[in-house]
Write an enzyme that holds these catalytic residues in place. Structure first.
Site, PDB file in Angstrom:
ATOM      1  N   ARG A  10      -5.843  85.323 -45.508  1.00 59.21           N
ATOM      2  CA  ARG A  10      -4.413  85.257 -45.228  1.00 59.21           C
ATOM      3  C   ARG A  10      -3.777  84.193 -46.119  1.00 59.21           C
ATOM      4  O   ARG A  10      -4.383  83.144 -46.369  1.00 59.21           O
ATOM      5  CB  ARG A  10      -4.181  84.866 -43.771  1.00 59.21           C
ATOM      6  CG  ARG A  10      -4.409  85.994 -42.795  1.00 59.21           C
ATOM      7  CD  ARG A  10      -3.987  85.602 -41.391  1.00 59.21           C
ATOM      8  NE  ARG A  10      -4.936  84.698 -40.767  1.00 59.21           N
ATOM      9  CZ  ARG A  10      -4.758  83.406 -40.607  1.00 59.21           C
ATOM     10  NH1 ARG A  10      -3.632  82.834 -41.013  1.00 59.21           N
ATOM     11  NH2 ARG A  10      -5.674  82.663 -40.037  1.00 59.21           N
TER      12      ARG A  10
ATOM     13  N   TYR B 208      -5.842  92.370 -48.433  1.00 57.11           N
ATOM     14  CA  TYR B 208      -6.701  91.738 -47.426  1.00 57.11           C
ATOM     15  C   TYR B 208      -6.108  91.955 -46.020  1.00 57.11           C
ATOM     16  O   TYR B 208      -4.897  91.777 -45.814  1.00 57.11           O
ATOM     17  CB  TYR B 208      -6.851  90.228 -47.724  1.00 57.11           C
ATOM     18  CG  TYR B 208      -7.509  89.537 -46.564  1.00 57.11           C
ATOM     19  CD1 TYR B 208      -8.881  89.679 -46.337  1.00 57.11           C
ATOM     20  CD2 TYR B 208      -6.765  88.832 -45.629  1.00 57.11           C
ATOM     21  CE1 TYR B 208      -9.472  89.111 -45.217  1.00 57.11           C
ATOM     22  CE2 TYR B 208      -7.351  88.265 -44.513  1.00 57.11           C
ATOM     23  CZ  TYR B 208      -8.711  88.406 -44.311  1.00 57.11           C
ATOM     24  OH  TYR B 208      -9.290  87.867 -43.190  1.00 57.11           O
TER      25      TYR B 208
ATOM     26  N   LYS C 117      -1.771  90.398 -37.063  1.00 61.15           N
ATOM     27  CA  LYS C 117      -1.119  89.091 -36.944  1.00 61.15           C
ATOM     28  C   LYS C 117       0.408  89.217 -37.079  1.00 61.15           C
ATOM     29  O   LYS C 117       1.152  88.542 -36.379  1.00 61.15           O
ATOM     30  CB  LYS C 117      -1.657  88.138 -38.015  1.00 61.15           C
ATOM     31  CG  LYS C 117      -3.169  87.980 -38.011  1.00 61.15           C
ATOM     32  CD  LYS C 117      -3.679  87.389 -36.726  1.00 61.15           C
ATOM     33  CE  LYS C 117      -5.155  87.039 -36.839  1.00 61.15           C
ATOM     34  NZ  LYS C 117      -5.705  86.558 -35.558  1.00 61.15           N
TER      35      LYS C 117
ATOM     36  N   HIS D  89      -2.627  84.513 -29.222  1.00 61.11           N
ATOM     37  CA  HIS D  89      -3.851  84.621 -30.027  1.00 61.11           C
ATOM     38  C   HIS D  89      -5.043  84.352 -29.099  1.00 61.11           C
ATOM     39  O   HIS D  89      -5.656  83.290 -29.155  1.00 61.11           O
ATOM     40  CB  HIS D  89      -3.759  83.574 -31.149  1.00 61.11           C
ATOM     41  CG  HIS D  89      -4.784  83.727 -32.221  1.00 61.11           C
ATOM     42  ND1 HIS D  89      -5.134  82.693 -33.052  1.00 61.11           N
ATOM     43  CD2 HIS D  89      -5.531  84.788 -32.620  1.00 61.11           C
ATOM     44  CE1 HIS D  89      -6.041  83.107 -33.920  1.00 61.11           C
ATOM     45  NE2 HIS D  89      -6.309  84.367 -33.677  1.00 61.11           N
TER      46      HIS D  89
ATOM     47  N   SER E 196      -9.049  80.171 -35.309  1.00 61.88           N
ATOM     48  CA  SER E 196     -10.000  80.991 -36.053  1.00 61.88           C
ATOM     49  C   SER E 196     -11.304  80.205 -36.247  1.00 61.88           C
ATOM     50  O   SER E 196     -11.273  78.986 -36.384  1.00 61.88           O
ATOM     51  CB  SER E 196      -9.425  81.323 -37.426  1.00 61.88           C
ATOM     52  OG  SER E 196      -8.088  81.728 -37.297  1.00 61.88           O
TER      53      SER E 196
ATOM     54  N   CYS F 132     -13.853  79.714 -34.138  1.00 61.47           N
ATOM     55  CA  CYS F 132     -14.402  78.977 -33.004  1.00 61.47           C
ATOM     56  C   CYS F 132     -15.265  79.886 -32.146  1.00 61.47           C
ATOM     57  O   CYS F 132     -15.628  79.534 -31.028  1.00 61.47           O
ATOM     58  CB  CYS F 132     -13.298  78.385 -32.145  1.00 61.47           C
ATOM     59  SG  CYS F 132     -12.546  76.938 -32.875  1.00 61.47           S
TER      60      CYS F 132
ATOM     61  N   ASP G   3      -9.178  89.103 -29.896  1.00 60.32           N
ATOM     62  CA  ASP G   3      -8.277  88.320 -30.752  1.00 60.32           C
ATOM     63  C   ASP G   3      -6.864  88.128 -30.197  1.00 60.32           C
ATOM     64  O   ASP G   3      -6.296  87.068 -30.373  1.00 60.32           O
ATOM     65  CB  ASP G   3      -8.200  88.983 -32.136  1.00 60.32           C
ATOM     66  CG  ASP G   3      -7.672  88.046 -33.212  1.00 60.32           C
ATOM     67  OD1 ASP G   3      -7.998  86.851 -33.162  1.00 60.32           O
ATOM     68  OD2 ASP G   3      -6.928  88.505 -34.102  1.00 60.32           O
TER      69      ASP G   3
ATOM     70  N   ARG H  92     -15.608  90.354 -43.570  1.00 66.59           N
ATOM     71  CA  ARG H  92     -15.257  90.940 -42.277  1.00 66.59           C
ATOM     72  C   ARG H  92     -15.957  92.248 -41.991  1.00 66.59           C
ATOM     73  O   ARG H  92     -16.338  92.971 -42.913  1.00 66.59           O
ATOM     74  CB  ARG H  92     -13.745  91.235 -42.268  1.00 66.59           C
ATOM     75  CG  ARG H  92     -12.851  90.038 -42.483  1.00 66.59           C
ATOM     76  CD  ARG H  92     -12.686  89.257 -41.227  1.00 66.59           C
ATOM     77  NE  ARG H  92     -11.976  88.008 -41.424  1.00 66.59           N
ATOM     78  CZ  ARG H  92     -11.237  87.432 -40.485  1.00 66.59           C
ATOM     79  NH1 ARG H  92     -11.086  87.984 -39.320  1.00 66.59           N
ATOM     80  NH2 ARG H  92     -10.657  86.287 -40.704  1.00 66.59           N
TER      81      ARG H  92
HETATM   82  C1  OXD Z   1      -7.755  84.878 -37.653  1.00 62.96           C
HETATM   83  C2  OXD Z   1      -8.295  86.237 -37.580  1.00 62.96           C
HETATM   84  O1  OXD Z   1      -7.587  84.339 -38.751  1.00 62.96           O
HETATM   85  O2  OXD Z   1      -8.475  86.732 -36.470  1.00 62.96           O
HETATM   86  O3  OXD Z   1      -7.489  84.300 -36.608  1.00 62.96           O
HETATM   87  O4  OXD Z   1      -8.515  86.845 -38.627  1.00 62.96           O
HETATM   88 MN    MN Z   2      -7.549  85.622 -34.923  1.00 62.90          MN
END
Ligand code: OXD
Ligand code: MN
Length: 652
Positions: free
Chosen positions: A114, A263, A272, A292, A314, A316, A339, A433
């Site tokens: 991102r 991406y 997002k 989130h 992100s 964690c 998510d 991913r």
């Molecule tokens: C993030 C994702 O960056 O879920 O939180 O990709």
């Molecule tokens: Mn996320």
């Protein structure tokens, strides 16, 4: 079909129709076929099935982007097969013959994450996005003026799809037709995006039918991978324009415009961009929460089932927690989402949540049979992997997956031969991913597609905190919980542009995802606490699986043993007096954490210790952050929570 051609000619040339914008007249011809728009051929689908609002949106976007043809997605298996063939022919994906219908995509190395610095929210007034502070500019909220927004589009989009197909993706965030769901239309020139959206959201004709029948609003999402200004694509299999990448949101129009990146975080606009950024602005207006957060169901030994939502920045381990295999006998954990959560109080005052997504777009490195066996059982069919390493036996590989099979050669994500000992760089990109259907998860919750959503009993907040922060503590009440969310910090992640080992502020794990002023977001959370009775409000907790001892070793085993923490959380939801008060919140009372059968000894004193020095510094950091980043928009209640925390810490 002569009739269709006739209809189309009439639509495109009739001055009367053009003059009136022709909602009703277009409606009148809905059972006929329209095979071109603005002179551009429709190669799949029928524009007459779209409804007037969608029609105009496509019409405007075709005029702007000038694609060679338009494909309206129906979400069918035939369509998926065609997309796969096309992507294979273009070299965008390769088959992974070791698995069932799995594919590997390698992006341009400049398009792997991102791009937060190029992600903007557009409003008339900057203050609707950026908090007002006395000193300097808050970095919470990246604002763009309507003029610059228009210029950014005008600089990039005219003719950007020439030579390409514009795909029209009708999709639902959330179960189709649920009162908690919302609809989006993404227009994109990337087959990879279409295929991935087909996994991550519910795509197809059913969505169009619903839109048409109910004349519903939808979020407009325009995406192009773009073309560099010199017209040269460094990597023709992954066209993009990293130098001019921009991701724009205009909440007033429910509009997202993304250019230059393929991406997922920048291009799968349902995730997002819609579910969090635009979603949070809709939620603020309509009185609900777009967060989130993962959602999991937990059944205890007595068969009592509850649902928990949890916000972590992100990296964690959100996906790991959502799919956890509990180590406590008799417990069951089921996954609703990993998510994002959309949550609303129902008419009885119960907070209910849906997972607006339909798939998992998870970070691959670190995923293994040890860390997340349920993810491993999910991702080796019908999956598109991006930027992981490939193995010579037709499989994939990444750091933390375990050893690659013997006698197998690994090719890294950049296409170079890779050796564990000799190569001193990772085989898979740290932000590589998997994109897999949620329904494949062996522990997917039976109610994961419930149109009413699942009832939420507790909300967890957390971060990766190597020092000072105990395994779990409960907020004193909703307001204190909102303060905990506002003060969240965590070690930095690989999903964003910058990575490192800094402890970063990440309030509510939403820092990159707020669609509006963070101070107003806090006021919204506080107002949500007044929507029901205190007994019905979910209880709020802070957790930290990542505390380390002086030798740098984790103090808590984590993973399946985290269910011991969830068990304590549930007992607190039952009002069991298994707590003691502390300056920072309610801690587990001695012996109240169920450690039965725990494989290693845990130093509970160290795990729950609250070092005064550390916490005083923490309050300083929070204070500085609130002053510099939220300023006059910080709700008074939150200011008081900080003041009271400081007072309580003095008593330590
Ligand atoms: C993030 C994702 O960056 O879920 O939180 O990709
Ligand atoms: Mn996320």
């Amino acid at each position: 079909m002569p009739e269709a051609v006739e209809t189309q000619t009439m639509l495109c040339t009739s001055p009367v129709l053009r003059h009136f914008g022709n909602v009703s007249m277009r409606y009148g011809i809905q059972n006929k076929s329209i095979h071109s728009i603005k002179g551009t051929r429709i190669i799949n689908g029928n524009l007459a099935h779209l409804g007037p609002k969608v029609f105009s949106y496509i019409e405007e976007s075709v005029a702007l982007c000038q694609p060679d043809q338009v494909h309206i997605c129906d979400g069918s298996a035939t369509e998926s097969a065609t997309l796969l063939k096309l992507m294979q022919a273009n070299g965008t994906i390769k088959l992974l013959p070791k698995y069932e219908n799995c594919w590997l995509a390698n992006t341009n190395p400049s398009d792997v994450a991102r791009v937060e610095s190029r992600t903007f929210i557009c409003t008339e007034r900057q203050h609707d996005v950026v908090p007002r502070t006395l000193r300097g500019k808050s970095s919470l909220g990246n604002w763009i003026s309507p003029k610059d927004y228009n210029n950014a589009i005008a600089d990039r989009f005219p003719g950007c799809m020439t030579g390409r197909t514009m795909y029209v993706i009708p999709y639902s965030m959330g179960p189709i037709g649920s009162p908690l769901s919302k609809i989006g239309i993404e227009l994109t020139d990337s087959a990879y995006v279409v295929y991935s959206m087909g996994i991550m959201t519910r795509v197809g004709s059913k969505v169009l039918e619903l839109l048409m029948r109910e004349n519903m609003e939808f979020v407009k999402c325009l995406h192009s991978v773009g073309t560099p200004s010199n017209g040269i694509h460094e990597m023709p299999s992954w066209p993009c324009d990293p130098a001019r990448t921009i991701i724009l949101h205009k909440p007033e129009n429910n509009e997202i415009v993304s250019y230059g990146s393929g991406y997922g975080g920048n291009s799968l606009l349902g995730k997002k961009c819609f579910a969090l950024r635009i979603g949070s602005t809709i939620a603020q207006k309509e009185g609900w929460l777009a967060e989130h957060m993962l959602i999991l169901g937990i059944t205890d030994r007595s068969g009592h089932k509850r649902y928990i939502a949890a916000a972590f920045p992100s990296a964690c381990g959100k996906t790991n927690l959502a799919m956890m295999m509990p180590s406590l006998p008799g417990y069951k954990i089921e996954c609703v989402g990993d998510d994002i959560a959309w949550m609303k109080f129902d008419e009885t005052g119960q907070l209910r949540a849906i997972n607006p997504e339909n798939g998992f777009f998870g970070v691959a490195p670190g995923t293994s049979n040890e860390t997340n066996p349920n993810a491993m059982a999910t991702i080796f069919k019908n999956t598109i992997f991006t930027n992981v390493a490939a193995t010579s036996d037709g499989g994939v590989y990444w750091e933390g997956m375990g050893k690659p099979p013997k006698d197998v050669q690994v090719t890294d994500w950049l296409g170079q031969p890779w050796d564990k000992v000799e190569s001193n760089k990772p085989a898979a990109h740290p932000n590589s991913r998997f994109c897999s259907p949620a329904s494949q998860c062996p522990t997917i919750d039976p109610a994961w597609e419930s149109s009413a959503g699942v009832p939420i009993s507790a909300i967890l907040l957390g971060g990766r905190r190597p020092e000072g922060v105990p395994l779990v503590y409960q907020a004193n009440d909703w307001t204190h919980g909102v303060f905990l969310g506002a003060s969240m910090r965590s070690e930095a992640t690989a999903a964003a542009e910058h990575s490192g080992k800094m402890i970063m502020h990440d309030p509510f794990a939403m820092r990159p995802f707020f669609g509006y002023n963070f101070g107003h977001y806090l006021s919204h959370w506080l107002s949500m606490g007044r929507k029901t009775t205190p007994e019905k409000l979910p209880k709020i907790f802070h957790v930290n699986w990542f505390r380390k001892n002086k030798q740098g070793k984790f103090l808590w085993p984590g993973f399946g043993d985290n269910c011991r923490v969830l068990d304590w959380v549930l007992r607190r939801c039952d009002n069991e007096p298994c707590y003691i008060e502390s300056p920072i919140g309610l801690l587990p009372k001695k012996n109240s954490l169920n450690l039965e059968g725990l494989k290693e000894t845990v130093d509970l004193d160290e795990l729950f210790n609250i070092p005064k020095e550390f916490w005083l510094k923490e309050t300083e950091a929070i204070d500085k952050y609130f002053t510099e980043q939220v300023g006059e928009d910080l709700p008074e209640e939150i200011h008081f929570e900080l003041k009271h925390l400081r007072e309580r810490l003095q008593l330590l």
